[in-house]
Write a protein that holds these residues in place. Structure first.
Motif, PDB file in Angstrom:
ATOM      1  N   ILE A 157       0.855  -1.189   0.000  1.00 38.22           N
ATOM      2  CA  ILE A 157       0.000   0.000   0.000  1.00 38.22           C
ATOM      3  C   ILE A 157       0.893   1.242   0.000  1.00 38.22           C
ATOM      4  O   ILE A 157       1.811   1.351   0.809  1.00 38.22           O
ATOM      5  CB  ILE A 157      -0.934   0.005   1.226  1.00 38.22           C
ATOM      6  CG1 ILE A 157      -1.862  -1.220   1.172  1.00 38.22           C
ATOM      7  CG2 ILE A 157      -1.737   1.298   1.292  1.00 38.22           C
ATOM      8  CD1 ILE A 157      -2.704  -1.410   2.408  1.00 38.22           C
ATOM      9  N   ASP A 158       0.606   2.169  -0.888  1.00 36.12           N
ATOM     10  CA  ASP A 158       1.370   3.422  -0.979  1.00 36.12           C
ATOM     11  C   ASP A 158       0.724   4.443  -0.039  1.00 36.12           C
ATOM     12  O   ASP A 158      -0.109   5.259  -0.439  1.00 36.12           O
ATOM     13  CB  ASP A 158       1.358   3.914  -2.434  1.00 36.12           C
ATOM     14  CG  ASP A 158       2.224   5.142  -2.646  1.00 36.12           C
ATOM     15  OD1 ASP A 158       2.849   5.601  -1.662  1.00 36.12           O
ATOM     16  OD2 ASP A 158       2.266   5.638  -3.780  1.00 36.12           O
ATOM     17  N   TRP A 159       1.127   4.385   1.229  1.00 33.13           N
ATOM     18  CA  TRP A 159       0.526   5.246   2.243  1.00 33.13           C
ATOM     19  C   TRP A 159       0.783   6.720   1.946  1.00 33.13           C
ATOM     20  O   TRP A 159      -0.082   7.559   2.184  1.00 33.13           O
ATOM     21  CB  TRP A 159       1.042   4.889   3.633  1.00 33.13           C
ATOM     22  CG  TRP A 159       0.651   3.491   4.059  1.00 33.13           C
ATOM     23  CD1 TRP A 159       1.470   2.430   4.202  1.00 33.13           C
ATOM     24  CD2 TRP A 159      -0.660   3.023   4.384  1.00 33.13           C
ATOM     25  NE1 TRP A 159       0.760   1.316   4.585  1.00 33.13           N
ATOM     26  CE2 TRP A 159      -0.578   1.659   4.711  1.00 33.13           C
ATOM     27  CE3 TRP A 159      -1.928   3.625   4.440  1.00 33.13           C
ATOM     28  CZ2 TRP A 159      -1.652   0.886   5.078  1.00 33.13           C
ATOM     29  CZ3 TRP A 159      -3.015   2.855   4.810  1.00 33.13           C
ATOM     30  CH2 TRP A 159      -2.885   1.508   5.109  1.00 33.13           C
TER      31      TRP A 159
ATOM     32  N   TYR B  26      -1.832   8.200  -0.381  1.00 37.36           N
ATOM     33  CA  TYR B  26      -3.125   8.465   0.259  1.00 37.36           C
ATOM     34  C   TYR B  26      -3.040   9.657   1.222  1.00 37.36           C
ATOM     35  O   TYR B  26      -3.987  10.430   1.349  1.00 37.36           O
ATOM     36  CB  TYR B  26      -3.641   7.212   0.973  1.00 37.36           C
ATOM     37  CG  TYR B  26      -4.030   6.130  -0.008  1.00 37.36           C
ATOM     38  CD1 TYR B  26      -5.152   6.267  -0.820  1.00 37.36           C
ATOM     39  CD2 TYR B  26      -3.260   4.978  -0.155  1.00 37.36           C
ATOM     40  CE1 TYR B  26      -5.501   5.295  -1.735  1.00 37.36           C
ATOM     41  CE2 TYR B  26      -3.611   3.994  -1.058  1.00 37.36           C
ATOM     42  CZ  TYR B  26      -4.720   4.155  -1.847  1.00 37.36           C
ATOM     43  OH  TYR B  26      -5.070   3.208  -2.753  1.00 37.36           O
ATOM     44  N   LYS B  27      -1.896   9.789   1.896  1.00 38.46           N
ATOM     45  CA  LYS B  27      -1.731  10.924   2.809  1.00 38.46           C
ATOM     46  C   LYS B  27      -1.767  12.243   2.036  1.00 38.46           C
ATOM     47  O   LYS B  27      -2.296  13.244   2.513  1.00 38.46           O
ATOM     48  CB  LYS B  27      -0.419  10.810   3.588  1.00 38.46           C
ATOM     49  CG  LYS B  27      -0.465   9.758   4.680  1.00 38.46           C
ATOM     50  CD  LYS B  27       0.880   9.612   5.368  1.00 38.46           C
ATOM     51  CE  LYS B  27       0.827   8.495   6.407  1.00 38.46           C
ATOM     52  NZ  LYS B  27       2.127   8.234   7.012  1.00 38.46           N
TER      53      LYS B  27
ATOM     54  N   VAL C 155      -5.768   8.514   7.244  1.00 38.71           N
ATOM     55  CA  VAL C 155      -4.799   7.601   6.616  1.00 38.71           C
ATOM     56  C   VAL C 155      -3.830   7.063   7.661  1.00 38.71           C
ATOM     57  O   VAL C 155      -3.502   5.867   7.669  1.00 38.71           O
ATOM     58  CB  VAL C 155      -4.045   8.300   5.463  1.00 38.71           C
ATOM     59  CG1 VAL C 155      -2.965   7.391   4.895  1.00 38.71           C
ATOM     60  CG2 VAL C 155      -5.017   8.713   4.374  1.00 38.71           C
ATOM     61  N   ALA C 156      -3.386   7.907   8.577  1.00 41.09           N
ATOM     62  CA  ALA C 156      -2.465   7.463   9.630  1.00 41.09           C
ATOM     63  C   ALA C 156      -3.125   6.409  10.511  1.00 41.09           C
ATOM     64  O   ALA C 156      -2.488   5.421  10.902  1.00 41.09           O
ATOM     65  CB  ALA C 156      -2.004   8.652  10.458  1.00 41.09           C
TER      66      ALA C 156
ATOM     67  N   GLN D 231      -3.308   3.201   8.509  1.00 40.05           N
ATOM     68  CA  GLN D 231      -1.970   2.611   8.400  1.00 40.05           C
ATOM     69  C   GLN D 231      -1.583   1.925   9.714  1.00 40.05           C
ATOM     70  O   GLN D 231      -1.081   0.805   9.711  1.00 40.05           O
ATOM     71  CB  GLN D 231      -0.940   3.679   8.033  1.00 40.05           C
ATOM     72  CG  GLN D 231       0.454   3.108   7.857  1.00 40.05           C
ATOM     73  CD  GLN D 231       1.472   4.146   7.412  1.00 40.05           C
ATOM     74  OE1 GLN D 231       1.176   5.344   7.333  1.00 40.05           O
ATOM     75  NE2 GLN D 231       2.679   3.688   7.136  1.00 40.05           N
ATOM     76  N   LYS D 232      -1.844   2.601  10.829  1.00 42.69           N
ATOM     77  CA  LYS D 232      -1.515   2.037  12.137  1.00 42.69           C
ATOM     78  C   LYS D 232      -2.286   0.742  12.378  1.00 42.69           C
ATOM     79  O   LYS D 232      -1.723  -0.269  12.796  1.00 42.69           O
ATOM     80  CB  LYS D 232      -1.833   3.063  13.232  1.00 42.69           C
ATOM     81  CG  LYS D 232      -1.560   2.572  14.635  1.00 42.69           C
ATOM     82  CD  LYS D 232      -1.965   3.618  15.655  1.00 42.69           C
ATOM     83  CE  LYS D 232      -1.910   3.015  17.039  1.00 42.69           C
ATOM     84  NZ  LYS D 232      -2.601   3.797  18.026  1.00 42.69           N
TER      85      LYS D 232
ATOM     86  N   TYR E  59      -3.708  -1.198  10.093  1.00 37.60           N
ATOM     87  CA  TYR E  59      -3.305  -2.203   9.083  1.00 37.60           C
ATOM     88  C   TYR E  59      -2.005  -2.883   9.503  1.00 37.60           C
ATOM     89  O   TYR E  59      -1.873  -4.106   9.432  1.00 37.60           O
ATOM     90  CB  TYR E  59      -3.150  -1.547   7.713  1.00 37.60           C
ATOM     91  CG  TYR E  59      -2.718  -2.517   6.625  1.00 37.60           C
ATOM     92  CD1 TYR E  59      -3.637  -3.348   6.006  1.00 37.60           C
ATOM     93  CD2 TYR E  59      -1.380  -2.588   6.226  1.00 37.60           C
ATOM     94  CE1 TYR E  59      -3.243  -4.237   5.021  1.00 37.60           C
ATOM     95  CE2 TYR E  59      -0.977  -3.473   5.247  1.00 37.60           C
ATOM     96  CZ  TYR E  59      -1.909  -4.299   4.638  1.00 37.60           C
ATOM     97  OH  TYR E  59      -1.517  -5.180   3.668  1.00 37.60           O
ATOM     98  N   GLU E  60      -1.039  -2.092   9.933  1.00 38.28           N
ATOM     99  CA  GLU E  60       0.267  -2.634  10.299  1.00 38.28           C
ATOM    100  C   GLU E  60       0.224  -3.414  11.608  1.00 38.28           C
ATOM    101  O   GLU E  60       1.078  -4.261  11.860  1.00 38.28           O
ATOM    102  CB  GLU E  60       1.298  -1.510  10.353  1.00 38.28           C
ATOM    103  CG  GLU E  60       1.615  -0.980   8.962  1.00 38.28           C
ATOM    104  CD  GLU E  60       2.486   0.271   8.961  1.00 38.28           C
ATOM    105  OE1 GLU E  60       2.763   0.822  10.055  1.00 38.28           O
ATOM    106  OE2 GLU E  60       2.865   0.686   7.859  1.00 38.28           O
TER     107      GLU E  60
END
Length: 165
Positions: A55-57, A60-61, A71-72, A75-76, A78-79
């Protein structure tokens, strides 16, 4: 999944060789269906074994401006996800079953080839012993030594009416 897929794909199948051994249209049709299914499965295995794109975070940011923390947060989350790992519990059983089927098929093919050779030999013998309107007594006698010996013995003993009722 990918390792099993590679083992399966590497096993290969010589459809041309199998096709050359079939004689009926129905058998050839079934082989064509099997080949189609085989190719479809191989295609699905190849597609499934490709790695998932990251994923290209950063993209998206930059492009989601309505909520900067969204998005953050994604991402948090998801990870931090721990996905269950796949444990293949049927691969060994499927491989064993496949090997048994292949072994059985080879045995059947060998028996079939042996029987075909026997029948071809029998056919050659029958054709060489065939009589027709052009077969001479000498031709028949040369192929049937026992009968020829019996006939000659009857002639020598003058038993011309022996087999006449």
């Amino acid at each position: 999944g990918a390792v099993v897929g590679r083992r399966f794909a590497n096993r290969g199948m010589d459809f041309a060789k199998a096709h050359s051994k079939l004689s009926s249209a129905a058998a050839r049709s079934e082989l064509a269906q099997l080949r189609s299914m085989y190719e479809e499965i191989n295609h699905k295995v190849k597609e499934a074994s490709k790695p998932v794109e990251a994923i290209d975070w950063a993209y998206y940011k930059e492009n989601i401006s309505s909520n900067k923390d969204l998005v953050a947060t994604f991402q948090k989350e998801y990870e931090s996800m721990e996905l269950p790992s796949y444990t293949n519990e049927v691969s060994a059983e499927a491989e064993k079953a496949l090997n048994e089927i292949v072994s059985e098929a080879k045995g059947i093919m060998e028996a079939s080839e042996k029987r075909a050779a026997e029948l071809e030999s029998l056919l050659a013998t029958l054709e060489s012993n065939r009589t027709d309107a052009n077969t001479t007594v000498d031709d028949y006698a040369s192929r049937n030594k026992e009968v020829d010996a019996e006939i000659m013995a009857e002639i020598e003993k003058e038993e011309f009416r022996k087999d006449i009722a």
